[in-house]
Design a protein around this motif. Sequence first.
Motif, PDB file in Angstrom:
ATOM      1  N   UNK A   1     -12.514   2.539   5.446  1.00 25.30           N
ATOM      2  CA  UNK A   1     -12.735   1.117   5.624  1.00 25.30           C
ATOM      3  C   UNK A   1     -14.099   0.799   6.211  1.00 25.30           C
ATOM      4  N   UNK A   2     -14.502  -0.439   6.062  1.00 29.05           N
ATOM      5  CA  UNK A   2     -15.787  -0.930   6.564  1.00 29.05           C
ATOM      6  C   UNK A   2     -15.518  -2.106   7.487  1.00 29.05           C
ATOM      7  N   UNK A   3     -16.256  -2.176   8.589  1.00 32.95           N
ATOM      8  CA  UNK A   3     -16.077  -3.262   9.546  1.00 32.95           C
ATOM      9  C   UNK A   3     -16.424  -4.599   8.884  1.00 32.95           C
ATOM     10  N   UNK A   4     -15.535  -5.595   8.957  1.00 30.01           N
ATOM     11  CA  UNK A   4     -15.769  -6.884   8.282  1.00 30.01           C
ATOM     12  C   UNK A   4     -16.638  -7.808   9.131  1.00 30.01           C
ATOM     13  N   UNK A   5     -17.939  -7.709   8.968  1.00 28.68           N
ATOM     14  CA  UNK A   5     -18.861  -8.541   9.742  1.00 28.68           C
ATOM     15  C   UNK A   5     -18.793  -9.997   9.296  1.00 28.68           C
ATOM     16  N   UNK A   6     -19.117 -10.937  10.191  1.00 27.31           N
ATOM     17  CA  UNK A   6     -19.171 -12.344   9.796  1.00 27.31           C
ATOM     18  C   UNK A   6     -20.179 -12.543   8.656  1.00 27.31           C
ATOM     19  N   UNK A   7     -19.973 -13.544   7.813  1.00 32.22           N
ATOM     20  CA  UNK A   7     -20.850 -13.742   6.650  1.00 32.22           C
ATOM     21  C   UNK A   7     -22.296 -14.048   7.012  1.00 32.22           C
ATOM     22  N   UNK A   8     -22.542 -14.522   8.258  1.00 29.69           N
ATOM     23  CA  UNK A   8     -23.919 -14.843   8.648  1.00 29.69           C
ATOM     24  C   UNK A   8     -24.663 -13.626   9.196  1.00 29.69           C
ATOM     25  N   UNK A   9     -23.991 -12.484   9.335  1.00 29.64           N
ATOM     26  CA  UNK A   9     -24.645 -11.253   9.768  1.00 29.64           C
ATOM     27  C   UNK A   9     -24.925 -10.402   8.529  1.00 29.64           C
ATOM     28  N   UNK A  10     -26.191 -10.207   8.242  1.00 30.34           N
ATOM     29  CA  UNK A  10     -26.590  -9.482   7.026  1.00 30.34           C
ATOM     30  C   UNK A  10     -26.923  -8.020   7.310  1.00 30.34           C
ATOM     31  N   UNK A  11     -27.147  -7.692   8.574  1.00 28.21           N
ATOM     32  CA  UNK A  11     -27.566  -6.334   8.937  1.00 28.21           C
ATOM     33  C   UNK A  11     -26.380  -5.559   9.490  1.00 28.21           C
ATOM     34  N   UNK A  12     -26.033  -4.455   8.842  1.00 24.06           N
ATOM     35  CA  UNK A  12     -24.920  -3.631   9.292  1.00 24.06           C
ATOM     36  C   UNK A  12     -25.331  -2.882  10.552  1.00 24.06           C
TER      37      UNK A  12
ATOM     38  N   UNK B   1       0.829  -1.207   0.000  1.00 22.08           N
ATOM     39  CA  UNK B   1       0.000   0.000   0.000  1.00 22.08           C
ATOM     40  C   UNK B   1       0.861   1.253   0.000  1.00 22.08           C
ATOM     41  N   UNK B   2       0.335   2.285  -0.673  1.00 22.60           N
ATOM     42  CA  UNK B   2       0.960   3.608  -0.708  1.00 22.60           C
ATOM     43  C   UNK B   2      -0.064   4.636  -0.237  1.00 22.60           C
ATOM     44  N   UNK B   3       0.379   5.579   0.596  1.00 25.83           N
ATOM     45  CA  UNK B   3      -0.542   6.578   1.144  1.00 25.83           C
ATOM     46  C   UNK B   3       0.269   7.688   1.784  1.00 25.83           C
ATOM     47  N   UNK B   4      -0.416   8.764   2.105  1.00 21.76           N
ATOM     48  CA  UNK B   4       0.176   9.873   2.842  1.00 21.76           C
ATOM     49  C   UNK B   4      -0.482   9.947   4.214  1.00 21.76           C
ATOM     50  N   UNK B   5       0.317  10.101   5.280  1.00 24.38           N
ATOM     51  CA  UNK B   5      -0.253  10.223   6.610  1.00 24.38           C
ATOM     52  C   UNK B   5      -0.301   8.908   7.345  1.00 24.38           C
ATOM     53  N   UNK B   6      -1.362   8.711   8.148  1.00 23.21           N
ATOM     54  CA  UNK B   6      -1.508   7.536   8.995  1.00 23.21           C
ATOM     55  C   UNK B   6      -2.398   6.486   8.337  1.00 23.21           C
ATOM     56  N   UNK B   7      -1.890   5.259   8.225  1.00 21.98           N
ATOM     57  CA  UNK B   7      -2.671   4.177   7.624  1.00 21.98           C
ATOM     58  C   UNK B   7      -3.917   3.893   8.457  1.00 21.98           C
ATOM     59  N   UNK B   8      -3.764   3.905   9.777  1.00 20.18           N
ATOM     60  CA  UNK B   8      -4.904   3.643  10.662  1.00 20.18           C
ATOM     61  C   UNK B   8      -5.991   4.695  10.457  1.00 20.18           C
ATOM     62  N   UNK B   9      -5.604   5.959  10.384  1.00 18.60           N
ATOM     63  CA  UNK B   9      -6.590   7.027  10.195  1.00 18.60           C
ATOM     64  C   UNK B   9      -7.283   6.906   8.841  1.00 18.60           C
ATOM     65  N   UNK B  10      -6.537   6.507   7.816  1.00 24.80           N
ATOM     66  CA  UNK B  10      -7.147   6.314   6.492  1.00 24.80           C
ATOM     67  C   UNK B  10      -8.162   5.176   6.539  1.00 24.80           C
ATOM     68  N   UNK B  11      -7.796   4.076   7.198  1.00 23.45           N
ATOM     69  CA  UNK B  11      -8.741   2.964   7.323  1.00 23.45           C
ATOM     70  C   UNK B  11     -10.013   3.394   8.044  1.00 23.45           C
ATOM     71  N   UNK B  12      -9.856   4.177   9.097  1.00 23.57           N
ATOM     72  CA  UNK B  12     -11.032   4.625   9.847  1.00 23.57           C
ATOM     73  C   UNK B  12     -11.927   5.519   9.003  1.00 23.57           C
ATOM     74  N   UNK B  13     -11.360   6.171   8.001  1.00 20.09           N
ATOM     75  CA  UNK B  13     -12.143   7.042   7.123  1.00 20.09           C
ATOM     76  C   UNK B  13     -12.821   6.272   5.993  1.00 20.09           C
TER      77      UNK B  13
END
Length: 333
Positions: free
Chosen positions: A147-158, A133-145
């Motif tokens: 990224x999406x929480x990876x729910x288990x496949x059996x959970x359909x409701x976000x 990966x290439x980016x400017x700044x903090x990788x964690x902060x970019x993910x928080x902006x």
Amino acid sequence: MILKLEDFNYNLPEELIAQEPSANRDESRLMVLFRDNPQIEHRRFNNLVEYLKPGDVLVINDTKVMPARLYGLKDTGATVEVLLLKQLDGNRWETLVKPGRKARIGTTLTFAGGKLTGLVAGDTEAGGRVIDFLYQGSFVEILEQIGIMPLPPYIKKIPADPGRYQTVYANRFGSAAAPTAGLHFTDQLLDKIKDLGVEIVPVLLHVGLDTFRPVKVENIREHRMHSEYYEISAGVADKINAAKARGGRIIAVGTTTTRCLESSAGDDGRLKTGSGWTKIFIYPGYRFKIIDGLITNFHLPCSTLIMLVSALSGRDKILEAYNTAVKKKVQIF
């Protein structure tokens, strides 16, 4: 003796898979099994304090879930989904990619209009992709902006509140999924447990690929686990060893905590300090060296997790408990 995959199957009606948590974390249903008798009790999670004793040690996994699911574009303009699994070195990560067969080595990926880019640098033994990966700044902060929480496949409701997919004690960023047994604890319940004279100590295991990967071999002994990173501090190891020496019980919160502890156990039953990668696969026949009890959720049929709990309490007892929950029409996830 061959342990067959079908030996760990049970009927799970889809409507019994809860799609959202209880309004209050500690008011989830609690089923209590005893290793030395066939009794089953049905309680609420906040009744847990009644089953703990002064001198016990409650061990938690303080990993924190990454918003590890990313949606972006390939250099061809086609859409792509990337799930971060584990950091390999610097900005290099092991991932799962969909559609993976078209994400060939050398493919460039772009996320959030260029806020984050990635280069497919290799393949993994488990069928994933290595991405730089290439980016400017903090990788964690970019993910928080982005990224999406990876729910288990059996959970359909976000969930409306993504924080409900983190434990209240989540601290160290790095998991691709939550250590779900800990989701039922509140700060108030933890305080009650401490007031009882139970020591609460943290270990770390970053949850990875095996949360998502099904067992595909008929003889389960042939299944190979994916490696996950763990850490146990010297202070925690000393506290657990001291408790065992004085006859205290070690209660693990979740299968991830269990795997962490048992990965670092010596043949003499003492817990060793350290860190590293574990591929431990626990199934019936395994002799537990550290834990005396386990707090865990229900698990999917034929999963490595139901095999682990069957190793602790016996397959027949575990399947009886699962079938009891299904008959009572309890939402078991």
